[in-house]
Scaffold this motif. Structure first.
Motif, PDB file in Angstrom:
ATOM      1  N   ILE A   1       0.842  -1.188   0.000  1.00 14.69           N
ATOM      2  CA  ILE A   1       0.000   0.000   0.000  1.00 14.69           C
ATOM      3  C   ILE A   1       0.884   1.247   0.000  1.00 14.69           C
ATOM      4  O   ILE A   1       0.727   2.148  -0.839  1.00 14.69           O
ATOM      5  N   LEU A   2       1.818   1.291   0.927  1.00 13.38           N
ATOM      6  CA  LEU A   2       2.643   2.487   1.095  1.00 13.38           C
ATOM      7  C   LEU A   2       4.009   2.082   1.627  1.00 13.38           C
ATOM      8  O   LEU A   2       4.137   1.088   2.354  1.00 13.38           O
ATOM      9  N   THR A   3       5.029   2.845   1.259  1.00 14.05           N
ATOM     10  CA  THR A   3       6.359   2.698   1.835  1.00 14.05           C
ATOM     11  C   THR A   3       6.753   4.026   2.465  1.00 14.05           C
ATOM     12  O   THR A   3       6.569   5.085   1.848  1.00 14.05           O
ATOM     13  N   ILE A   4       7.272   3.968   3.682  1.00 13.49           N
ATOM     14  CA  ILE A   4       7.830   5.145   4.342  1.00 13.49           C
ATOM     15  C   ILE A   4       9.326   4.891   4.484  1.00 13.49           C
ATOM     16  O   ILE A   4       9.736   3.907   5.101  1.00 13.49           O
ATOM     17  N   LEU A   5      10.137   5.772   3.908  1.00 12.92           N
ATOM     18  CA  LEU A   5      11.574   5.542   3.845  1.00 12.92           C
ATOM     19  C   LEU A   5      12.345   6.626   4.576  1.00 12.92           C
ATOM     20  O   LEU A   5      12.148   7.824   4.350  1.00 12.92           O
ATOM     21  N   LEU A   6      13.248   6.181   5.439  1.00 15.57           N
ATOM     22  CA  LEU A   6      14.239   7.047   6.058  1.00 15.57           C
ATOM     23  C   LEU A   6      15.560   6.785   5.353  1.00 15.57           C
ATOM     24  O   LEU A   6      15.969   5.638   5.209  1.00 15.57           O
ATOM     25  N   GLN A   7      16.228   7.839   4.869  1.00 19.08           N
ATOM     26  CA  GLN A   7      17.517   7.654   4.218  1.00 19.08           C
ATOM     27  C   GLN A   7      18.525   8.666   4.748  1.00 19.08           C
ATOM     28  O   GLN A   7      18.143   9.741   5.223  1.00 19.08           O
ATOM     29  N   ASP A   8      19.798   8.299   4.659  1.00 18.39           N
ATOM     30  CA  ASP A   8      20.836   9.224   5.105  1.00 18.39           C
ATOM     31  C   ASP A   8      21.137  10.232   3.992  1.00 18.39           C
ATOM     32  O   ASP A   8      20.375  10.347   3.020  1.00 18.39           O
ATOM     33  N   ASP A   9      22.245  10.950   4.119  1.00 19.21           N
ATOM     34  CA  ASP A   9      22.536  12.031   3.173  1.00 19.21           C
ATOM     35  C   ASP A   9      23.434  11.614   2.017  1.00 19.21           C
ATOM     36  O   ASP A   9      23.883  12.456   1.232  1.00 19.21           O
ATOM     37  N   ILE A  10      23.687  10.306   1.852  1.00 16.23           N
ATOM     38  CA  ILE A  10      24.575   9.839   0.788  1.00 16.23           C
ATOM     39  C   ILE A  10      23.936   9.984  -0.593  1.00 16.23           C
ATOM     40  O   ILE A  10      24.588  10.304  -1.578  1.00 16.23           O
ATOM     41  N   GLY A  11      22.625   9.763  -0.684  1.00 20.02           N
ATOM     42  CA  GLY A  11      21.947   9.772  -1.982  1.00 20.02           C
ATOM     43  C   GLY A  11      22.102   8.444  -2.700  1.00 20.02           C
ATOM     44  O   GLY A  11      22.710   7.495  -2.194  1.00 20.02           O
ATOM     45  N   GLY A  12      21.545   8.355  -3.894  1.00 19.05           N
ATOM     46  CA  GLY A  12      21.601   7.127  -4.684  1.00 19.05           C
ATOM     47  C   GLY A  12      20.241   6.632  -5.118  1.00 19.05           C
ATOM     48  O   GLY A  12      20.119   5.889  -6.094  1.00 19.05           O
ATOM     49  N   LEU A  13      19.175   7.052  -4.406  1.00 17.15           N
ATOM     50  CA  LEU A  13      17.822   6.669  -4.804  1.00 17.15           C
ATOM     51  C   LEU A  13      17.402   7.481  -6.029  1.00 17.15           C
ATOM     52  O   LEU A  13      17.576   8.699  -6.069  1.00 17.15           O
ATOM     53  N   GLN A  14      16.867   6.794  -7.027  1.00 15.08           N
ATOM     54  CA  GLN A  14      16.362   7.440  -8.236  1.00 15.08           C
ATOM     55  C   GLN A  14      14.955   6.943  -8.524  1.00 15.08           C
ATOM     56  O   GLN A  14      14.643   5.775  -8.291  1.00 15.08           O
ATOM     57  N   ILE A  15      14.117   7.838  -9.035  1.00 13.00           N
ATOM     58  CA  ILE A  15      12.772   7.432  -9.446  1.00 13.00           C
ATOM     59  C   ILE A  15      12.611   7.678 -10.940  1.00 13.00           C
ATOM     60  O   ILE A  15      13.258   8.551 -11.522  1.00 13.00           O
ATOM     61  N   LEU A  16      11.735   6.882 -11.551  1.00 16.16           N
ATOM     62  CA  LEU A  16      11.469   6.996 -12.982  1.00 16.16           C
ATOM     63  C   LEU A  16      10.298   7.951 -13.172  1.00 16.16           C
ATOM     64  O   LEU A  16       9.147   7.607 -12.889  1.00 16.16           O
TER      65      LEU A  16
ATOM     66  N   TRP B   1      15.276   8.991 -15.347  1.00 15.86           N
ATOM     67  CA  TRP B   1      15.710   8.732 -13.976  1.00 15.86           C
ATOM     68  C   TRP B   1      16.089  10.048 -13.311  1.00 15.86           C
ATOM     69  O   TRP B   1      16.927  10.789 -13.826  1.00 15.86           O
ATOM     70  N   LEU B   2      15.471  10.315 -12.166  1.00 16.91           N
ATOM     71  CA  LEU B   2      15.756  11.520 -11.406  1.00 16.91           C
ATOM     72  C   LEU B   2      16.274  11.145 -10.023  1.00 16.91           C
ATOM     73  O   LEU B   2      15.735  10.254  -9.366  1.00 16.91           O
ATOM     74  N   ASP B   3      17.315  11.836  -9.582  1.00 17.99           N
ATOM     75  CA  ASP B   3      17.829  11.629  -8.228  1.00 17.99           C
ATOM     76  C   ASP B   3      16.844  12.189  -7.209  1.00 17.99           C
ATOM     77  O   ASP B   3      16.261  13.263  -7.409  1.00 17.99           O
ATOM     78  N   VAL B   4      16.661  11.454  -6.111  1.00 16.35           N
ATOM     79  CA  VAL B   4      15.869  11.956  -4.985  1.00 16.35           C
ATOM     80  C   VAL B   4      16.858  12.546  -3.978  1.00 16.35           C
ATOM     81  O   VAL B   4      17.560  11.819  -3.278  1.00 16.35           O
ATOM     82  N   THR B   5      16.923  13.861  -3.943  1.00 17.42           N
ATOM     83  CA  THR B   5      17.873  14.538  -3.072  1.00 17.42           C
ATOM     84  C   THR B   5      17.409  14.434  -1.621  1.00 17.42           C
ATOM     85  O   THR B   5      16.296  14.863  -1.300  1.00 17.42           O
ATOM     86  N   PRO B   6      18.217  13.845  -0.745  1.00 12.77           N
ATOM     87  CA  PRO B   6      17.800  13.726   0.664  1.00 12.77           C
ATOM     88  C   PRO B   6      17.574  15.095   1.298  1.00 12.77           C
ATOM     89  O   PRO B   6      18.318  16.045   1.039  1.00 12.77           O
ATOM     90  N   VAL B   7      16.541  15.199   2.113  1.00 13.96           N
ATOM     91  CA  VAL B   7      16.239  16.404   2.879  1.00 13.96           C
ATOM     92  C   VAL B   7      16.419  16.061   4.351  1.00 13.96           C
ATOM     93  O   VAL B   7      15.799  15.115   4.848  1.00 13.96           O
ATOM     94  N   GLU B   8      17.246  16.801   5.043  1.00 16.76           N
ATOM     95  CA  GLU B   8      17.560  16.486   6.432  1.00 16.76           C
ATOM     96  C   GLU B   8      16.291  16.427   7.292  1.00 16.76           C
ATOM     97  O   GLU B   8      15.450  17.313   7.240  1.00 16.76           O
TER      98      GLU B   8
ATOM     99  N   GLU C   1       8.158   3.330 -10.445  1.00 13.98           N
ATOM    100  CA  GLU C   1       9.367   2.514 -10.388  1.00 13.98           C
ATOM    101  C   GLU C   1      10.550   3.347  -9.877  1.00 13.98           C
ATOM    102  O   GLU C   1      10.662   4.541 -10.164  1.00 13.98           O
ATOM    103  N   HIS C   2      11.420   2.683  -9.155  1.00 10.76           N
ATOM    104  CA  HIS C   2      12.579   3.347  -8.582  1.00 10.76           C
ATOM    105  C   HIS C   2      13.709   2.339  -8.442  1.00 10.76           C
ATOM    106  O   HIS C   2      13.524   1.142  -8.631  1.00 10.76           O
ATOM    107  N   ARG C   3      14.893   2.846  -8.132  1.00  9.86           N
ATOM    108  CA  ARG C   3      16.068   1.994  -7.974  1.00  9.86           C
ATOM    109  C   ARG C   3      17.073   2.721  -7.082  1.00  9.86           C
ATOM    110  O   ARG C   3      16.910   3.915  -6.798  1.00  9.86           O
ATOM    111  N   VAL C   4      18.098   2.013  -6.664  1.00  6.35           N
ATOM    112  CA  VAL C   4      19.205   2.626  -5.925  1.00  6.35           C
ATOM    113  C   VAL C   4      20.483   2.280  -6.667  1.00  6.35           C
ATOM    114  O   VAL C   4      20.773   1.095  -6.895  1.00  6.35           O
ATOM    115  N   ILE C   5      21.236   3.296  -7.058  1.00  5.13           N
ATOM    116  CA  ILE C   5      22.487   3.049  -7.759  1.00  5.13           C
ATOM    117  C   ILE C   5      23.609   2.817  -6.744  1.00  5.13           C
ATOM    118  O   ILE C   5      23.553   3.292  -5.611  1.00  5.13           O
ATOM    119  N   ALA C   6      24.602   2.072  -7.143  1.00  6.23           N
ATOM    120  CA  ALA C   6      25.782   1.869  -6.308  1.00  6.23           C
ATOM    121  C   ALA C   6      26.676   3.107  -6.414  1.00  6.23           C
ATOM    122  O   ALA C   6      26.695   3.788  -7.443  1.00  6.23           O
TER     123      ALA C   6
END
Length: 374
Positions: A247-262, A267-274, A297-302
């Motif tokens: 149904i839903l995903t709630i994601l906590l991420q650090d400031d490294i980045g790497g998540l992209q959405i289509l 593909w666009l980077d999802v810039t982390p917001v503190e 759709e989304h992905r995480v790049i190495a």
């Protein structure tokens, strides 16, 4: 019978890696300086160009960003109406939004990210105690969830915690090093989850208790991901292209980045917001909203830098409701908005989703309503 020696050899290498029970972190600890072939991803020929940084007109104009929604003042009617409209626009257009002023203290988020790193950086023998692919085990550690289905390892390790009722969590089953941090986060997340159920219901034009009444809006799983720095990031992937079946995903991420959405075939980077939490619609939400909200759709790049840490919380029906049929909400249907999807249970949907693996093809079209269903 036709055999494929190269594939057979790769499966053997996958098993050898899995049998070490120390994950990608263990590879780096052993001194690996090149990406093993089991991690080399196949060409994504049907994907848009990765990391495109120009506008549609070829200019260097800034790329659009995932909307950020401030939840402060949600209990003030005029401000609540604005928030509801922002959520409707974000989930209808992007399938994602970032929340700020969501009520969970930054210290709680920081502690969870810190303890996630501490778990994954423990001595190998300590991590190995939790390493398992047993689907009945509630708390387990592994590297690449669908390792043997996709035949490609992904550059991440995961601590997975499953529970049927967050009011009755057995904290003693969690690893010592992150037990209190996970418990504190989940206790606070419960209230935010209930608020989101209300706001999303209102964003659909329904009564604020509608989604809760469907018995599909429960916290069921928490994944603490760890993406080690990669020596050859262009050869592999953190998480392959996929949409979430929930149904839903709630994601906590650090400031490294790497998540992209289509987004719009790019593909666009999802810039982390503190201090923010990221929300995205899952396939089951797109199904029950009849495409009002979209599962993107989304992905995480190495990356060479790291480790990247993220904590994903998945919301879907509790065990007792996972065989219950779910279909598009009838109040959303009309002659101008006819039913798109057939009814399905969460169990049926996930079985089909899992049988495919993360192959870059969405599962949702399989559940389109056919003339025989109508």
């Amino acid at each position: 019978m036709t055999t494929f020696p190269e594939l057979d050899g790769k499966v053997k290498e996958l098993k050898e890696f899995d049998d070490t029970k120390v994950g990608v972190r263990g590879l780096l600890d052993s001194g690996v300086a090149k990406v093993p072939r089991i991690f080399i991803r196949p060409p994504e020929s049907h994907d848009p160009e990765a990391n495109k940084t120009t506008g549609d007109d070829g200019s260097n104009s800034p790329l659009p960003q995932v909307p950020t929604i401030d939840l402060q003042g949600f209990d003030i009617p005029s401000r609540r109406a604005e928030i509801v409209d922002e959520i409707s626009q974000a989930l209808g257009t992007w399938g994602f939004f970032q929340m700020v002023n969501h009520g969970i203290p930054t210290g709680v988020l920081d502690n969870l990210l810190r303890s996630t790193r501490e778990f994954h950086e423990q001595p190998e023998e300590t991590r190995m105690e939790f390493y398992s692919r047993d689907p009945t085990r509630k708390v387990k550690y592994y590297s690449t969830g669908d390792l043997y289905l996709t035949k490609v390892a992904q550059w991440k390790d995961t601590l997975s915690c499953d529970f049927d009722d967050t009011s009755k969590i057995d904290l003693e089953s969690f690893p010592d090093i992150c037990r209190n941090e996970i418990g504190d986060y989940l206790n606070r997340l419960n209230g935010l989850k209930n608020l989101l159920a209300e706001l999303l219901s209102e964003a659909l034009g329904l009564s604020r208790d509608h989604l809760a009444s469907l018995e599909c809006f429960d916290i069921q799983r928490l994944l603490c991901h760890y993406y080690p720095p990669c020596p050859e990031p262009d050869l592999t992937i953190g998480i392959m292209k996929h949409s979430d079946p929930y149904i839903l995903t709630i994601l906590l991420q650090d400031d490294i980045g790497g998540l992209q959405i289509l987004h719009k075939n790019r593909w666009l980077d999802v810039t982390p917001v503190e201090g923010s939490l990221l929300v995205n619609a899952g396939d089951l939400l797109q199904l029950i909203t009849n495409d009002k909200f979209t599962s993107v759709e989304h992905r995480v790049i190495a990356k060479r830098v790291g480790p990247r840490r993220s904590v994903a919380c998945f919301i879907y029906p509790r065990n007792k409701n996972q065989s219950k049929p779910y279909g598009p909400v009838k109040e959303l249907l009309s002659d101008k908005n006819p039913q798109i999807y057939r009814e399905t249970s969460f169990n049926e949907y996930v079985r089909y989703y899992a049988s495919k693996g993360l192959d870059g093809v969405k599962a949702l079209p399989h559940f389109h309503l056919t003339s025989a269903d109508s």
